[in-house]
Design a protein around this motif. Structure first.
Motif, PDB file in Angstrom:
ATOM      1  N   GLN A  59       4.032   6.875  55.615  1.00  0.00           N
ATOM      2  CA  GLN A  59       5.346   7.485  55.776  1.00  0.00           C
ATOM      3  C   GLN A  59       5.270   8.993  55.909  1.00  0.00           C
ATOM      4  OE1 GLN A  59       7.682   6.013  52.468  1.00  0.00           O
ATOM      5  NE2 GLN A  59       8.394   4.287  53.663  1.00  0.00           N
ATOM      6  N   THR A  60       4.374   9.639  55.181  1.00  0.00           N
ATOM      7  CA  THR A  60       4.293  11.093  55.226  1.00  0.00           C
ATOM      8  C   THR A  60       3.099  11.601  56.017  1.00  0.00           C
ATOM      9  OG1 THR A  60       2.977  11.260  53.202  1.00  0.00           O
ATOM     10  CG2 THR A  60       5.368  11.240  52.946  1.00  0.00           C
ATOM     11  N   GLY A  61       2.105  10.735  56.252  1.00  0.00           N
ATOM     12  CA  GLY A  61       0.902  11.186  56.922  1.00  0.00           C
ATOM     13  C   GLY A  61      -0.024  11.987  56.039  1.00  0.00           C
ATOM     14  N   ILE A  62       0.253  12.042  54.753  1.00  0.00           N
ATOM     15  CA  ILE A  62      -0.563  12.828  53.837  1.00  0.00           C
ATOM     16  C   ILE A  62      -1.771  12.007  53.413  1.00  0.00           C
ATOM     17  CG2 ILE A  62      -0.627  13.968  51.583  1.00  0.00           C
ATOM     18  CD1 ILE A  62       2.393  14.453  51.928  1.00  0.00           C
ATOM     19  N   PRO A  63      -2.985  12.535  53.633  1.00  0.00           N
ATOM     20  CA  PRO A  63      -4.184  11.795  53.252  1.00  0.00           C
ATOM     21  C   PRO A  63      -4.698  12.251  51.888  1.00  0.00           C
ATOM     22  CG  PRO A  63      -4.819  13.646  54.592  1.00  0.00           C
ATOM     23  CD  PRO A  63      -3.309  13.768  54.351  1.00  0.00           C
ATOM     24  N   VAL A  64      -5.467  11.406  51.257  1.00  0.00           N
ATOM     25  CA  VAL A  64      -6.228  11.771  50.071  1.00  0.00           C
ATOM     26  C   VAL A  64      -7.647  11.245  50.258  1.00  0.00           C
ATOM     27  CG1 VAL A  64      -6.518  11.511  47.580  1.00  0.00           C
ATOM     28  CG2 VAL A  64      -4.222  11.758  48.543  1.00  0.00           C
ATOM     29  N   THR A  86     -14.939   1.696  45.522  1.00  0.00           N
ATOM     30  CA  THR A  86     -14.200   2.958  45.514  1.00  0.00           C
ATOM     31  C   THR A  86     -12.883   2.923  46.265  1.00  0.00           C
ATOM     32  OG1 THR A  86     -15.358   3.719  47.492  1.00  0.00           O
ATOM     33  CG2 THR A  86     -16.333   4.279  45.350  1.00  0.00           C
ATOM     34  N   SER A  87     -12.587   1.859  46.989  1.00  0.00           N
ATOM     35  CA  SER A  87     -11.378   1.882  47.821  1.00  0.00           C
ATOM     36  C   SER A  87     -10.122   2.045  46.986  1.00  0.00           C
ATOM     37  CB  SER A  87     -11.292   0.594  48.649  1.00  0.00           C
ATOM     38  OG  SER A  87     -11.215  -0.536  47.799  1.00  0.00           O
ATOM     39  N   TRP A  88     -10.164   1.573  45.738  1.00  0.00           N
ATOM     40  CA  TRP A  88      -8.970   1.666  44.904  1.00  0.00           C
ATOM     41  C   TRP A  88      -8.729   3.076  44.387  1.00  0.00           C
ATOM     42  CZ3 TRP A  88      -9.250   3.098  39.706  1.00  0.00           C
ATOM     43  CH2 TRP A  88     -10.535   3.176  39.165  1.00  0.00           C
ATOM     44  N   ILE A  89      -9.740   3.952  44.437  1.00  0.00           N
ATOM     45  CA  ILE A  89      -9.597   5.278  43.826  1.00  0.00           C
ATOM     46  C   ILE A  89      -8.599   6.127  44.592  1.00  0.00           C
ATOM     47  CG2 ILE A  89     -10.811   7.404  43.247  1.00  0.00           C
ATOM     48  CD1 ILE A  89     -13.301   5.736  42.737  1.00  0.00           C
ATOM     49  N   SER A  90      -8.845   6.344  45.884  1.00  0.00           N
ATOM     50  CA  SER A  90      -7.908   7.170  46.652  1.00  0.00           C
ATOM     51  C   SER A  90      -6.564   6.475  46.799  1.00  0.00           C
ATOM     52  CB  SER A  90      -8.489   7.510  48.020  1.00  0.00           C
ATOM     53  OG  SER A  90      -8.941   6.353  48.679  1.00  0.00           O
ATOM     54  N   MET A  91      -6.550   5.138  46.826  1.00  0.00           N
ATOM     55  CA  MET A  91      -5.279   4.428  46.881  1.00  0.00           C
ATOM     56  C   MET A  91      -4.472   4.642  45.607  1.00  0.00           C
ATOM     57  SD  MET A  91      -4.753   3.056  49.786  1.00  0.00           S
ATOM     58  CE  MET A  91      -3.388   2.005  49.328  1.00  0.00           C
ATOM     59  N   GLU A  92      -5.159   4.663  44.466  1.00  0.00           N
ATOM     60  CA  GLU A  92      -4.478   4.879  43.195  1.00  0.00           C
ATOM     61  C   GLU A  92      -3.911   6.289  43.115  1.00  0.00           C
ATOM     62  OE1 GLU A  92      -2.783   3.890  39.702  1.00  0.00           O
ATOM     63  OE2 GLU A  92      -3.932   2.531  40.968  1.00  0.00           O
ATOM     64  N   VAL A  93      -4.702   7.269  43.549  1.00  0.00           N
ATOM     65  CA  VAL A  93      -4.212   8.649  43.583  1.00  0.00           C
ATOM     66  C   VAL A  93      -3.036   8.765  44.541  1.00  0.00           C
ATOM     67  CG1 VAL A  93      -4.810  11.015  44.209  1.00  0.00           C
ATOM     68  CG2 VAL A  93      -6.421   9.631  42.906  1.00  0.00           C
ATOM     69  N   ILE A 136     -20.750  15.083  40.919  1.00  0.00           N
ATOM     70  CA  ILE A 136     -19.657  15.903  41.452  1.00  0.00           C
ATOM     71  C   ILE A 136     -18.581  14.990  42.034  1.00  0.00           C
ATOM     72  CG2 ILE A 136     -19.047  17.591  43.220  1.00  0.00           C
ATOM     73  CD1 ILE A 136     -21.922  18.658  42.967  1.00  0.00           C
ATOM     74  N   HIS A 137     -17.330  15.268  41.711  1.00  0.00           N
ATOM     75  CA  HIS A 137     -16.196  14.503  42.228  1.00  0.00           C
ATOM     76  C   HIS A 137     -15.202  15.473  42.851  1.00  0.00           C
ATOM     77  CE1 HIS A 137     -17.919  12.581  38.654  1.00  0.00           C
ATOM     78  NE2 HIS A 137     -17.657  11.424  39.239  1.00  0.00           N
ATOM     79  N   ARG A 138     -14.670  15.100  43.987  1.00  0.00           N
ATOM     80  CA  ARG A 138     -13.662  15.966  44.618  1.00  0.00           C
ATOM     81  C   ARG A 138     -12.590  15.116  45.300  1.00  0.00           C
ATOM     82  NH1 ARG A 138     -15.952  20.048  48.565  1.00  0.00           N
ATOM     83  NH2 ARG A 138     -13.777  20.094  49.308  1.00  0.00           N
ATOM     84  N   PHE A 139     -11.365  15.596  45.190  1.00  0.00           N
ATOM     85  CA  PHE A 139     -10.226  15.039  45.917  1.00  0.00           C
ATOM     86  C   PHE A 139      -9.733  16.116  46.871  1.00  0.00           C
ATOM     87  CE2 PHE A 139     -10.211  12.572  41.993  1.00  0.00           C
ATOM     88  CZ  PHE A 139     -10.039  11.286  42.467  1.00  0.00           C
ATOM     89  N   ASP A 140      -9.505  15.751  48.138  1.00  0.00           N
ATOM     90  CA  ASP A 140      -9.051  16.700  49.151  1.00  0.00           C
ATOM     91  C   ASP A 140      -7.822  16.167  49.857  1.00  0.00           C
ATOM     92  OD1 ASP A 140     -11.332  18.805  49.371  1.00  0.00           O
ATOM     93  OD2 ASP A 140     -12.378  16.882  49.380  1.00  0.00           O
ATOM     94  N   THR A 141      -6.929  17.079  50.186  1.00  0.00           N
ATOM     95  CA  THR A 141      -5.787  16.735  51.022  1.00  0.00           C
ATOM     96  C   THR A 141      -5.439  17.971  51.843  1.00  0.00           C
ATOM     97  OG1 THR A 141      -3.576  15.738  51.051  1.00  0.00           O
ATOM     98  CG2 THR A 141      -3.987  17.412  49.377  1.00  0.00           C
ATOM     99  N   CYS A 142      -4.564  17.808  52.785  1.00  0.00           N
ATOM    100  CA  CYS A 142      -4.159  18.926  53.639  1.00  0.00           C
ATOM    101  C   CYS A 142      -2.743  18.664  54.137  1.00  0.00           C
ATOM    102  CB  CYS A 142      -5.105  19.063  54.831  1.00  0.00           C
ATOM    103  SG  CYS A 142      -4.760  20.508  55.878  1.00  0.00           S
ATOM    104  N   CYS A 143      -1.923  19.703  54.142  1.00  0.00           N
ATOM    105  CA  CYS A 143      -0.562  19.554  54.654  1.00  0.00           C
ATOM    106  C   CYS A 143      -0.169  20.825  55.395  1.00  0.00           C
ATOM    107  CB  CYS A 143       0.426  19.264  53.524  1.00  0.00           C
ATOM    108  SG  CYS A 143       0.652  20.616  52.346  1.00  0.00           S
ATOM    109  N   GLY A 144       0.897  20.726  56.133  1.00  0.00           N
ATOM    110  CA  GLY A 144       1.446  21.871  56.847  1.00  0.00           C
ATOM    111  C   GLY A 144       2.903  21.601  57.173  1.00  0.00           C
TER     112      GLY A 144
END
Length: 414
Positions: A371-376, A8-15, A390-398
């Motif tokens: 560079q942006t600190g934005i996680p997925v 699964t490591s490639w999934i969030s990296m690809e997104v 069930i599949h979910r992608f989460d991120t958070c910004c401010g």
């Protein structure tokens, strides 16, 4: 289908790759404070950032110590969001795609692009509402590239540091001002920008120029008559006014005050012909009318007059000083127009955070753009009650304001 998610490591990296390549507005926000949200303890949704102390010059040799007067701003990490999808075990057995390539094309790339668009849209909305300097006419597109000269000059007048700068314009701005005969003037963009950034036009007048679809329009408030300052010598981020009952003041509206002109923050003098300081309204307000004490606007930048270490205007507002909505725009009441942006990385901050990564799930991974600190974060879990995958992608910004008055210019258009 489940076996395709074991590695699964490639999934969030690809997104994340798709997200990063699609960012344009957020790329020009400052990320220096992202690390403050990655402590081993909870820091809360908002952090305070102190600006460097500014000083006044003493004349002669006499000792005259100045008071330390630090000012600060806040950055809030308060916008979690994501994308969810699911299918049951029967669909997985007879309908689901079987290869990583199909999964990437059908699910991961669309998820990454949509998350990136949401981050960019939120960044553009924040910048529209918090940028105080303006060039152009609301409701009318520029007809030449002079608007880039005007934006560049405004940044210099406000002592914006050198560095990476972008100009984000709408398609109609591009059509009406940066047309085919002018494109020969563009300097080539760097390879990464040209290879990955949709809408990249090149470098012109010191800006990386993008034709940007994330921009927002602004519909100006309506003032039935004169709007004036109520009380002399006001400073700070609140401004008491006198207006007509029912007048509307919209978040993101820009205005100026008679005889309140900008100064260069280093010289504390006008950087040329007197130019009105423009302010942005940060909260909607409907006027009660006359000289009602409740008619107070929340504005940026804060007003600092002569004698202040942080002086940004040549005089504090006089009592009954006339205010002008969107100066330079004839009859701006209720006028709508797109707000383009000229940005430096000193104007605004963007922050992200890493999520908890659960263990009791079928698959999990998390990647972060350094560079942006934005996680997925990606999580796949099986629901035994519904026999559902069930599949979910989460991120958070401010976001937060840094030098919003010095490092950003709103480009008014149609």
């Amino acid at each position: 289908m489940g076996n395709q998610f074991l590695n699964t490591s490639w999934i969030s990296m690809e997104v994340l790759r798709n997200l990063k390549n699609a960012l344009k507005v957020a790329e020009y926000f400052n990320t220096d404070w992202e690390k403050d949200y990655n402590k081993t303890f909870a820091v809360g949704t908002t952090i305070q950032v102190k600006f460097p102390q500014q000083f006044l010059i003493r004349d002669g040799l006499g000792y005259n110590p100045q008071g330390i007067d630090r000012i600060s701003t806040t950055i809030s990490l308060d916008q979690p969001f994501g994308i969810d999808f699911q299918w049951d075990d029967y669909e997985a057995a007879v309908k689901a795609e079987r290869s990583e390539e199909e999964i990437k094309e059908q699910y991961l790339e669309p998820a990454g692009v949509q998350i990136a668009q949401e981050i960019d849209s939120r960044a553009a909305f924040f910048a529209k509402n918090n940028t105080s300097q303006i060039v152009g006419i609301l409701g009318s597109d520029p007809t030449s590239v002079k608007f880039l000269d005007d934006a560049r000059a405004r940044l210099l007048q406000k002592a914006a540091p050198p560095g990476k700068r972008c100009a984000l314009v709408s398609s109609s701005m591009q059509t009406n001002s940066i047309n085919t005969p002018v494109t020969s003037l563009f300097q080539p963009s760097d390879e990464i920008t040209m290879a990955f950034k949709e809408g990249a036009l090149g470098r012109l007048k010191g800006f990386d120029v993008f034709e940007e679809q994330s921009l927002y329009s602004q519909t100006a408030g309506t003032w039935a008559g004169a709007v004036t300052v109520h009380g002399a010598g006001q400073s700070g981020t609140s401004l008491a006014i006198t207006c007509t009952g029912g007048d509307t003041f919209k978040q993101g509206d820009k205005f100026s005050i008679l005889n309140v002109n900008m100064v260069n923050p280093r010289t504390r003098r006008s950087p040329g012909p007197l130019t009105p300081q423009t302010f942005t309204i940060t909260q909607d307000m409907t006027g009660l009318g006359s000289s009602n004490a409740a008619d107070v606007l929340q504005i940026l930048p804060a007003i600092y007059g002569p004698g202040s270490q942080y002086q940004n205007v040549d005089a504090l507002p006089a009592d009954t000083a006339a205010m002008t909505l969107f100066p330079g725009t004839p009859s701006p009441n209720g006028v709508s127009g797109t707000i383009g942006l000229a940005l430096t990385k000193q104007a605004f901050a963007i922050v992200g955070m890493r999520f908890y990564l659960p263990k009791a799930v079928e698959a999990r991974s998390q990647a972060e753009d350094k560079q942006t600190g934005i996680p997925v974060r990606f999580v796949k879990a099986w629901d035994p009650v519904r026999s559902m995958q069930i599949h979910r992608f989460d991120t958070c910004c401010g976001f937060g304001n840094l030098y919003q008055d010095n490092g950003a210019v709103a480009i008014l258009g149609a």
